[in-house]
Enzyme design. Structure first.
Site, PDB file in Angstrom:
ATOM      1  N   GLU A  87      49.959  37.806  31.649  1.00 12.00           N
ATOM      2  CA  GLU A  87      49.350  39.150  31.211  1.00 12.00           C
ATOM      3  C   GLU A  87      50.096  39.778  30.942  1.00 12.00           C
ATOM      4  OE1 GLU A  87      45.463  39.435  32.889  1.00 12.00           O
ATOM      5  OE2 GLU A  87      45.364  41.874  32.725  1.00 12.00           O
TER       6      GLU A  87
ATOM      7  N   ARG B   9      41.625  38.706  38.466  1.00 13.76           N
ATOM      8  CA  ARG B   9      43.326  38.842  38.681  1.00 13.76           C
ATOM      9  C   ARG B   9      44.073  37.503  38.589  1.00 13.76           C
ATOM     10  NH1 ARG B   9      42.006  42.335  37.276  1.00 13.76           N
ATOM     11  NH2 ARG B   9      42.173  45.566  37.944  1.00 13.76           N
TER      12      ARG B   9
ATOM     13  N   HIS C 106      41.474  40.031  29.507  1.00 10.25           N
ATOM     14  CA  HIS C 106      40.786  40.965  29.682  1.00 10.25           C
ATOM     15  C   HIS C 106      40.366  42.253  29.011  1.00 10.25           C
ATOM     16  CE1 HIS C 106      42.849  42.301  33.998  1.00 10.25           C
ATOM     17  NE2 HIS C 106      41.442  43.088  33.736  1.00 10.25           N
TER      18      HIS C 106
HETATM   19  P1  NAI Z   1      35.064  44.423  45.518  1.00 10.19           P
HETATM   20  O1  NAI Z   1      35.870  44.961  46.747  1.00 10.19           O
HETATM   21  O2  NAI Z   1      34.094  44.719  45.619  1.00 10.19           O
HETATM   22  O3  NAI Z   1      35.169  41.946  45.874  1.00 10.19           O
HETATM   23  C1  NAI Z   1      35.763  42.169  46.822  1.00 10.19           C
HETATM   24  C2  NAI Z   1      35.969  40.985  47.738  1.00 10.19           C
HETATM   25  O4  NAI Z   1      36.604  40.122  47.771  1.00 10.19           O
HETATM   26  C3  NAI Z   1      34.768  42.237  49.014  1.00 10.19           C
HETATM   27  O5  NAI Z   1      34.525  41.256  49.470  1.00 10.19           O
HETATM   28  C4  NAI Z   1      36.666  41.063  49.341  1.00 10.19           C
HETATM   29  O6  NAI Z   1      36.430  40.989  51.672  1.00 10.19           O
HETATM   30  C5  NAI Z   1      36.160  39.998  48.703  1.00 10.19           C
HETATM   31  N1  NAI Z   1      38.258  39.582  49.438  1.00 10.19           N
HETATM   32  C6  NAI Z   1      39.080  40.094  49.918  1.00 10.19           C
HETATM   33  N2  NAI Z   1      40.090  38.791  50.203  1.00 10.19           N
HETATM   34  C7  NAI Z   1      39.420  38.142  50.244  1.00 10.19           C
HETATM   35  C8  NAI Z   1      40.009  36.273  49.889  1.00 10.19           C
HETATM   36  N3  NAI Z   1      41.488  36.196  50.564  1.00 10.19           N
HETATM   37  N4  NAI Z   1      39.522  35.438  49.442  1.00 10.19           N
HETATM   38  C9  NAI Z   1      38.147  35.832  49.157  1.00 10.19           C
HETATM   39  N5  NAI Z   1      37.655  36.916  48.852  1.00 10.19           N
HETATM   40  C10 NAI Z   1      38.846  38.100  49.616  1.00 10.19           C
HETATM   41  O7  NAI Z   1      35.461  44.262  44.052  1.00 10.19           O
HETATM   42  P2  NAI Z   1      34.932  44.192  42.959  1.00 10.19           P
HETATM   43  O8  NAI Z   1      34.537  45.024  42.275  1.00 10.19           O
HETATM   44  O9  NAI Z   1      33.670  43.105  43.518  1.00 10.19           O
HETATM   45  O10 NAI Z   1      36.201  43.670  42.027  1.00 10.19           O
HETATM   46  C11 NAI Z   1      36.278  42.235  42.100  1.00 10.19           C
HETATM   47  C12 NAI Z   1      37.564  41.691  41.321  1.00 10.19           C
HETATM   48  O11 NAI Z   1      37.062  42.060  40.033  1.00 10.19           O
HETATM   49  C13 NAI Z   1      38.650  42.992  41.472  1.00 10.19           C
HETATM   50  O12 NAI Z   1      39.464  42.850  42.541  1.00 10.19           O
HETATM   51  C14 NAI Z   1      39.278  43.094  39.772  1.00 10.19           C
HETATM   52  O13 NAI Z   1      40.488  42.200  40.333  1.00 10.19           O
HETATM   53  C15 NAI Z   1      38.704  42.192  39.677  1.00 10.19           C
HETATM   54  N6  NAI Z   1      38.328  43.148  38.171  1.00 10.19           N
HETATM   55  C16 NAI Z   1      38.458  42.682  36.927  1.00 10.19           C
HETATM   56  C17 NAI Z   1      38.000  43.151  35.932  1.00 10.19           C
HETATM   57  C18 NAI Z   1      38.231  42.933  34.435  1.00 10.19           C
HETATM   58  O14 NAI Z   1      38.115  43.223  33.302  1.00 10.19           O
HETATM   59  N7  NAI Z   1      38.082  41.634  33.914  1.00 10.19           N
HETATM   60  C19 NAI Z   1      37.735  44.774  35.471  1.00 10.19           C
HETATM   61  C20 NAI Z   1      36.864  44.330  37.525  1.00 10.19           C
HETATM   62  C21 NAI Z   1      37.641  44.232  38.576  1.00 10.19           C
END
Ligand code: NAI
Length: 333
Positions: free
Chosen positions: A265, A236, A297
């Protein structure tokens, strides 16, 4: 039975195609290409379900209009929920569901694509060769083998990126403040944020955007990073303090920046602005730098992900309308 009226916002032709293909007679889909916000919410009059995407503005005001007009469910077609005022939704009796993981592989693979394209200067090489210029000056890259990569957020996408980098021969460090078990089980070193910042040649962000992670990369954290560091953000935009990042690029401290997301964005991405004068000077300045690669994105944007988004969204809606347990209900944290 009367079909459920679903107002689908930010519905691009590709979203419409996949949703239409997978929908059955139980839903009546009404597509709006425009974003959902407090002005456009009135279009969803009588829609029990409203479907929205990453850059929609689902504020308390938007939700109030939707609730007044009979909306009971917001079916997000994305994982991130930072665009929704969940407290307001709860107070108004609106349930929120999302698509928690549409294709973590798509995002992980795009992340690696940004890293390699930056290091090996692929956009520049592509243009040069097409121009009949086969000089290698300015195209010098580096080996990933033997480098240290830091992954912020050891969730689904972060671990997939980590595994791919390990396959390249990188030493991978993970910062994960909540659930460290999956990273440890996969054999990765879980470290502090400052430890990661100080040791990594490549830093990639894979955590959600929330109060704790807003501007997690800022002037102070950048001072801890190695000179020449590669910084990648496919999560993000507001995880980075973009002004601080630009300053660090101009000071030649950040060596490479690859971003698929940008703080501001919302007014740019997913639309064609090729004939507009883009007013965002920070964004425009970033685009002038040879060591910056921006995609709009698109990390999630694969056939498999679009299929999964459509399928899960329709299933979420069906579960809600038939009173089944909502597997993808978004709870207030
Ligand atoms: P996920 O929920 O599996 O993993 C996110 C991890 O970040 C979790 O393990 C969580 O504990 C950790 N986390 C929470 N607070 C944190 C902090 N302060 N510092 C470090 N880590 C922390 O989510 P996933 O599926 O891996 O997605 C990650 C991110 O990718 C999403 O939040 C979303 O913003 C982004 N995303 C981007 C896309 C794109 O097209 N560019 C598409 C899908 C997701």
């Amino acid at each position: 039975m009367k079909p459920t009226h679903v107002a689908v916002f930010s519905a691009k032709p590709y979203d419409q195609a996949y949703l239409t293909e997978m929908a059955d007679e139980r839903v009546s889909l009404c597509f709006y290409e425009m974003a959902l916000n407090s002005m456009t919410a009135a279009l969803a009059k009588n829609a029990e379900v409203v479907s929205a995407f990453v850059n929609d503005d689902i504020s308390a005001e938007t939700l109030k209009t939707l609730a007044d007009n009979g909306t009971r469910l917001i079916a997000l077609r994305c994982a991130g929920v930072n665009q929704v005022d969940l407290t307001a939704a709860d107070k108004l009796g609106i349930t929120v569901v999302n698509v928690p993981a549409y294709s973590p592989y798509a995002v992980a693979e795009h992340t690696i694509a940004l890293m390699l394209a930056l290091s090996r200067k692929i956009p520049r090489a592509y243009n040069r060769v097409r121009d009949g210029n086969f000089s290698l000056d300015g195209l010098l890259g580096f080996d990933f083998f033997g480098k240290t990569a830091g992954i912020i957020g050891g969730g689904k996408i972060g671990l997939l990126v980590a595994k791919r980098l390990r396959a390249f021969g990188c030493q991978v460090l993970i910062y994960e403040p909540h659930n460290t078990a999956p990273a440890k089980q996969a054999g990765f070193d879980v470290v502090t944020l400052n430890g990661l910042l100080g040791q990594s040649d490549i830093i990639s962000l894979h955590c959600p955007l929330n109060d704790a992670t807003h501007h997690i990369i800022n002037a102070a954290s950048l001072r801890l990073t190695k000179p020449g560091v590669m910084l990648i953000n496919t999560s993000r935009g507001a995880l980075l303090d973009t002004v601080a990042v630009l300053d660090a690029l101009k000071a030649l401290h950040i060596g490479y920046l690859g971003i698929d997301v940008y703080e501001q964005e919302g007014s740019l991405f997913f639309e064609d602005h090729s004939t507009d004068i883009i007013q965002d000077d920070i964004f425009q300045r970033l685009l002038t730098l040879p060591n910056v690669l921006v995609t709009g994105h698109q990390a999630y944007f694969t056939r498999e992900a679009l299929q999964h988004i459509a399928q899960t969204t329709l299933q979420n809606i069906d579960d809600f309308m038939t009173g089944k347990t909502l597997l993808n209900r978004v709870e207030i944290r």
